[in-house]
Design an enzyme around this catalytic site. Structure first.
Site, PDB file in Angstrom:
ATOM      1  N   LYS A 160      -5.095  -2.664  14.530  1.00  0.00           N
ATOM      2  CA  LYS A 160      -4.628  -1.870  15.695  1.00  0.00           C
ATOM      3  C   LYS A 160      -5.620  -1.545  16.843  1.00  0.00           C
ATOM      4  O   LYS A 160      -6.651  -1.740  17.027  1.00  0.00           O
ATOM      5  CB  LYS A 160      -4.690  -0.135  15.120  1.00  0.00           C
ATOM      6  N   GLU A 187       0.816  -1.191  -0.048  1.00  0.00           N
ATOM      7  CA  GLU A 187       0.032  -0.054  -0.102  1.00  0.00           C
ATOM      8  C   GLU A 187       0.771   1.263  -0.005  1.00  0.00           C
ATOM      9  O   GLU A 187       2.001   1.325   0.198  1.00  0.00           O
ATOM     10  CB  GLU A 187      -0.743  -0.196   1.219  1.00  0.00           C
ATOM     11  N   ASP A 245     -19.265   3.165  12.806  1.00  0.00           N
ATOM     12  CA  ASP A 245     -17.794   3.634  11.956  1.00  0.00           C
ATOM     13  C   ASP A 245     -16.990   2.008  12.006  1.00  0.00           C
ATOM     14  O   ASP A 245     -16.806   1.683  12.860  1.00  0.00           O
ATOM     15  CB  ASP A 245     -17.248   4.441  12.872  1.00  0.00           C
ATOM     16  N   SER A 268     -14.308   0.441   9.092  1.00  0.00           N
ATOM     17  CA  SER A 268     -13.559   0.337   8.249  1.00  0.00           C
ATOM     18  C   SER A 268     -13.955  -0.323   6.811  1.00  0.00           C
ATOM     19  O   SER A 268     -14.516  -1.469   6.874  1.00  0.00           O
ATOM     20  CB  SER A 268     -11.939  -0.225   8.452  1.00  0.00           C
ATOM     21  N   ALA A 269     -13.785   0.228   5.604  1.00  0.00           N
ATOM     22  CA  ALA A 269     -13.932  -0.436   4.332  1.00  0.00           C
ATOM     23  C   ALA A 269     -13.180  -1.554   4.036  1.00  0.00           C
ATOM     24  O   ALA A 269     -13.429  -2.445   3.314  1.00  0.00           O
ATOM     25  CB  ALA A 269     -13.869   0.678   3.106  1.00  0.00           C
ATOM     26  N   ASP A 270     -12.086  -1.437   4.908  1.00  0.00           N
ATOM     27  CA  ASP A 270     -11.195  -2.838   4.634  1.00  0.00           C
ATOM     28  C   ASP A 270     -11.877  -4.183   4.748  1.00  0.00           C
ATOM     29  O   ASP A 270     -11.637  -4.939   4.134  1.00  0.00           O
ATOM     30  CB  ASP A 270     -10.212  -2.958   5.818  1.00  0.00           C
ATOM     31  N   LYS A 323      -5.827  10.272   0.376  1.00  0.00           N
ATOM     32  CA  LYS A 323      -6.011   9.215   1.008  1.00  0.00           C
ATOM     33  C   LYS A 323      -7.320   8.464   0.237  1.00  0.00           C
ATOM     34  O   LYS A 323      -8.301   8.812   0.335  1.00  0.00           O
ATOM     35  CB  LYS A 323      -6.088   9.040   2.327  1.00  0.00           C
ATOM     36  N   VAL A 376      -5.855  -0.093   2.686  1.00  0.00           N
ATOM     37  CA  VAL A 376      -5.720  -1.470   2.383  1.00  0.00           C
ATOM     38  C   VAL A 376      -6.802  -1.847   1.572  1.00  0.00           C
ATOM     39  O   VAL A 376      -6.517  -2.901   0.801  1.00  0.00           O
ATOM     40  CB  VAL A 376      -5.994  -2.092   3.997  1.00  0.00           C
TER      41      VAL A 376
END
Length: 311
Positions: free
Chosen positions: A160, A26, A139, A141-143, A87, A107
């Protein structure tokens, strides 16, 4: 009329034609994840770690609206040093291309582009996940959703610890994304070796992981990604006591300052960097270098396996 096809770096294009092992990397770690000027030096080290283990690095990013699989050194330098690099998640790629933007892929975006380019292994530091208080904020992540529909192996150090680790693992299970520990049955917590959560599966060698990837193809049951959780050795992790204190302090500051949404992760990581006097940054670098090495060895094992099957 503008051509929006993927552009391949010379080294990557040759490797893909020759069916040699390639590892996707990435670019957000270059433009947003590490401070200048360390970011460019570390980006080069990550690529070298892949080469040293026998594979070709393909750092993915956008330069002047052109999506590049395998940035050259000048392009890598541009994304590391220019101001205003955007980003880019998956949803942003087409719009950023039309706008002629410089962008660094997350990612999620890197996974999607790599799979489209025919690259099956991707090394990163840590995944995004479900944020704390997600029950109220939604909320996430789109990951996670991207990995549910993208056939790629992602080597990471877990998620994390600033995220809701348990909820993230539950979400991955619901989405059908397989998670295996590399020589462990415990899910790592990025800065720390053990997040406190068990894993159902552990694989012990790059060859065993390559066999799992081959089985997915041979079964014909095509689904999402495979997450390989690669924990730091305990003597290389951030001191767990320091980690826990810093996390509690950071969460309190987050609430005090009213930081929400996209600002949460960079805020907390910046707090970790300052509160640990740079120790968390050193751990972050160790993580990505170790993951790049393992990803390359998996890619080599997978290529060897394909070569033997073709003979």
């Amino acid at each position: 009329m503008t051509d929006f096809h993927l552009r391949y770096g010379t080294e990557v294009a040759r490797a893909l034609r020759e069916h040699r092992p390639v590892v996707a990397l990435e670019s957000t770690i270059v433009s947003h994840g590490l401070p200048r000027p360390d970011n460019l030096r570390v980006a080069r080290q990550i690529e070298q770690a892949v080469r040293d283990a026998g594979a070709v690095p393909a750092t993915i990013g956008m330069v002047a609206g052109e999506l590049v699989v395998g940035l050259d050194d000048a392009e890598l330098t541009r994304l590391a040093t220019a101001d205003g690099v955007t980003k880019l998640s998956v949803r942003d790629l087409a719009v950023a291309a039309a706008a002629g933007a410089d962008g660094a892929t997350t990612v999620a975006a890197t996974s999607a582009v790599a799979a489209t380019a025919g690259i099956g292994v991707f090394a990163t530091g840590g995944l995004g996940g479900v944020h704390r208080e997600a029950a109220q904020t939604f909320d996430e992540s789109a990951d996670l959703v991207t990995l549910a529909r993208t056939p790629i192996a992602v080597v990471c150090a877990g998620v994390k610890s600033i995220l809701d680790v348990g909820a993230t693992l539950e979400r991955l299970e619901t989405l059908g994304v397989a998670v295996v520990g590399y020589r462990t049955r415990r899910f790592p917590g990025f800065f720390i070796t053990d997040s406190g959560f068990d894993l159902d599966w552990s694989l012990d060698s790059p060859e065993q992981i390559a066999a799992a990837l081959a089985a997915r193809v041979q079964h014909g049951v095509h689904h999402g990604g495979l997450i390989i959780a690669n924990p730091l050795p305990t003597d290389e992790q951030l001191d767990p006591g320091l980690h826990d204190r810093t996390l509690v302090e950071g969460l309190a500051l987050l609430e005090r300052d009213g930081v929400t949404g996209k600002g949460v992760t960079p805020y907390l990581l910046s707090h970790f960097h300052s509160a640990t006097e740079g120790a968390s940054l050193a751990v972050n670098v160790r993580i990505i270098l170790r993951n790049a090495d393992l990803a390359a060895r998996i890619a080599v094992a997978a290529a060897d396996r394909r070569g033997e099957a073709a003979r």
